[in-house]
Design an enzyme around this catalytic site. Structure first.
Site, short mmCIF file in Angstrom:
data_model
loop_
_atom_site.label_atom_id
_atom_site.label_comp_id
_atom_site.label_asym_id
_atom_site.label_seq_id
_atom_site.Cartn_x
_atom_site.Cartn_y
_atom_site.Cartn_z
N SER A 57 0.83 -1.21 0.00
CA SER A 57 0.00 0.00 0.00
C SER A 57 0.87 1.26 0.00
CB SER A 57 -0.92 0.00 1.22
OG SER A 57 -1.75 -1.14 1.21
N LYS A 181 -0.03 -10.03 7.52
CA LYS A 181 0.23 -8.68 8.02
C LYS A 181 -1.10 -8.09 8.42
CE LYS A 181 1.70 -4.00 6.80
NZ LYS A 181 2.01 -3.05 5.70
#
Length: 327
Positions: A57, A181
């Site tokens: 991201s 994650k």
């Protein structure tokens, strides 16, 4: 058998683009700046970080073409090899919604030199997503991926899609799914995954995506962080990690405290789901005090579903009751 990334601090690196000073600058889509990408990556490796997440991201993966993705990954890999970091871990991110394109990106990542893939949970239809749909999506990706994959749960960029702890238990059994994650602040969910006795934590590593909860996360079984701040204060974040794992108590004590936290976090979910009504229900059933129907409007009676709902909590209730009686 696929292995997870080693414990430690990983950096979700940004993708660098050429500045206005460059002759090839484009205000709409400036070319990637491989030289700066390489310089930053080498700096982080020398600072003691365990590895990099490239094209996550933070790396604006959705803004890059597949060719640009390959150039960034392969450029960094070549630089690591040249600078003596031949086996330095690279985790390549994916953020596409469909299985075929995700697998293609993972194949390209392997060709470029990445050892793992970090796959964002698809969330376009988050409201309609079922846990079984998420399980089947990741299973299909992992079945076809040439490199081990990790589950990337970042509700903030995935339409607030939900992934419950039991889904991780199922996916952790896949031989090519090696970790996750968790980029959200729910430390209880971290505990329900990282301390879950149903997961083989030697084959499935849980990372937090938030350095601000690194110390408490380590105490419940999280093996490290993929933390943005490490991109500019790497040595400090690494130091905190090293202090967090230093002088841990005896193995049996670690197992016991993580077991208790897992059980408590699992039990607390009845309060997350039902609030005061859930607390009254538990007190009435377990301690014989009060009546779960004894509420004031707008609260109404006990937990929805009554006996049927309560039976769903039997496993965690029994394990907590055993602890209570043996305390």
């Amino acid at each position: 058998m696929s292995t997870p990334p080693p414990p430690g601090i990983y950096v979700p690196v940004p993708t660098f683009f050429q500045s206005k000073k460059s002759a090839t600058y484009n205000a709409i889509a400036s070319p990637v700046d491989i030289d700066t990408q390489v310089a930053h990556s080498i700096y982080l490796a020398k600072a003691g970080t365990k590895g990099l997440v490239i094209l996550g991201s933070t790396g604006e993966a959705i803004h890059l073409t597949n060719k640009e993705r390959f150039n960034v990954l392969s450029g960094v890999r070549r630089a690591f090899d040249h600078e003596g970091f031949k086996d330095y871990p690279i985790i390549a991110g994916t953020a596409t919604q469909n299985i075929e394109e995700t697998v293609d990106q993972l194949k390209n990542a392997k060709e470029a030199g990445a050892q793992w893939g970090l796959c964002l949970v698809p969330g376009y239809f988050a409201g309609a997503n079922s846990q079984e749909g998420i399980i089947q999506w990741f299973t299909a990706v992992a079945d076809q991926s040439p490199i081990p994959v990790m589950i990337y749960h970042y509700p903030g960029v995935s339409n607030n899609v939900k992934v419950v702890p039991s889904t991780y238990v199922t996916l952790a059994k896949h031989p090519n799914i090696v970790g996750c994650k968790l980029s959200h602040g729910d430390i209880s969910v971290h505990a329900q995954i990282a301390s879950n006795p149903s997961i083989d934590h030697s084959k499935f590593h849980t990372f937090t995506g938030l350095g601000q909860q690194l110390l408490p996360a380590i105490s419940i079984g999280v093996v490290g962080a993929i933390d943005g701040c490490a991109g500019f204060f790497p040595e400090t974040v690494v130091k905190l990690y090293e202090l967090s794992i230093k002088n841990q108590p005896a193995d049996e004590e670690i197992k016991k405290r993580r077991s208790l936290q897992y059980k408590l976090s699992s039990m607390e979910e009845i309060i997350v789901k039902f609030g005061t009504v859930g607390i009254k229900e538990a007190i009435s059933r377990l301690r014989g005090l009060g009546d779960p129907d004894g509420t004031r409007l707008p609260l109404f009676r006990g937990i929805p579903g009554g006996e049927r709902e309560w039976s769903k909590w039997k496993g965690v209730v029994d394990s907590m009751e055993a602890e209570e009686n043996g305390a």
